[in-house]
Design an enzyme around this catalytic site. Sequence first.
Site, PDB file in Angstrom:
ATOM      1  N   CYS A 127      -3.350   1.650   5.963  1.00  0.00           N
ATOM      2  CA  CYS A 127      -2.386   2.076   4.948  1.00  0.00           C
ATOM      3  C   CYS A 127      -1.718   3.395   5.312  1.00  0.00           C
ATOM      4  O   CYS A 127      -2.312   4.241   5.988  1.00  0.00           O
ATOM      5  CB  CYS A 127      -3.073   2.224   3.597  1.00  0.00           C
ATOM      6  SG  CYS A 127      -3.950   0.735   3.089  1.00  0.00           S
ATOM      7  N   CYS A 177       0.830  -1.202   0.000  1.00  0.00           N
ATOM      8  CA  CYS A 177       0.000   0.000   0.000  1.00  0.00           C
ATOM      9  C   CYS A 177       0.867   1.255   0.000  1.00  0.00           C
ATOM     10  O   CYS A 177       0.595   2.212  -0.724  1.00  0.00           O
ATOM     11  CB  CYS A 177      -0.928   0.006   1.210  1.00  0.00           C
ATOM     12  SG  CYS A 177      -2.216  -1.257   1.138  1.00  0.00           S
TER      13      CYS A 177
END
Length: 304
Positions: free
Chosen positions: A236, A181
């Site tokens: 993330c 991510c």
Amino acid sequence: MEKLNAQMETKRTCQRPLACGHHCGGIPNENVCAPCIMKGCQNQNFYGDGYCIMCTEPWTSKPIIQIVCGHLFHYDCIRQMLKNRWHGSRITFGFMLCPLCKVSISHSDLCEIMSPLVHLYEKIKTKALTRLQHDGLFQAKDITQPSGKYYKDPTGFAMDTYAYYMCSRCRQPYFGGERRCQDEVKEVNPKKLICPLCRVTTKNKDTTKKKVCSKHGLDYLQYKCRFCCSLALFHCFGTSHFCENCHEYYSVVYNAPRESLPKCPAGPCGQQLSGSECPLGIEHPPTGEEFVIGCVMCLNSNSY
């Protein structure tokens, strides 16, 4: 001035004579002297051809150090590299490896600076392996198949798969999602990296502390999606929790102004749901703020 600098560096270097007759040139009072750095002496061949490869200055300009793999560097260069630590927001440990052969750096005169780094590495290693087991990935092909990148190396796989960050407030490492991510976005400002416990406001800090179980700590807290009323499945950039749909379209919701986000009940990807009841059946702060539900491991075992 050059003569003065040379005299100062002489005082900083080990002056014990080696078997060849030259002075050592290493760290003063070191336990074991480094080999002679004089070009051609005793047929010694070191990388750099008379220069440290890290600063490209002559060996004789600063004290040298020979680390466990046998490679030579200026002591100040190696020490500064260790002090600078990792590059970027995600904690990585490549800086603890020899710049030439990638063997772990080790030397008795580096113990003071290395000890906290090794402790940090072991701490994150334990966290990553525990999460790998929790996610059922010990049998991943990269680990079990001979052609895998991390064949028989679950530690390497875990450390590469997960991302850990240093909290800017308490200075403790915390889980921040999967590495893939972060690879897709720009670097996060280190000042915005805040662990789950420090992230909560003073208003609901006591409430959040009650949701942190003594057994599993902070790494397995279940969050509400920051951008809608769904359970978060992804964490993330070290800053934001997403449900699956918001994660897929993170570029839309992540960059949206706070005032444009839907109010509870909020659907994924900026949808405003009808009615007044939250799909999760909980009270929570406005959409756009991080919110802890509880320990996911305890919730899954119905013991929370």
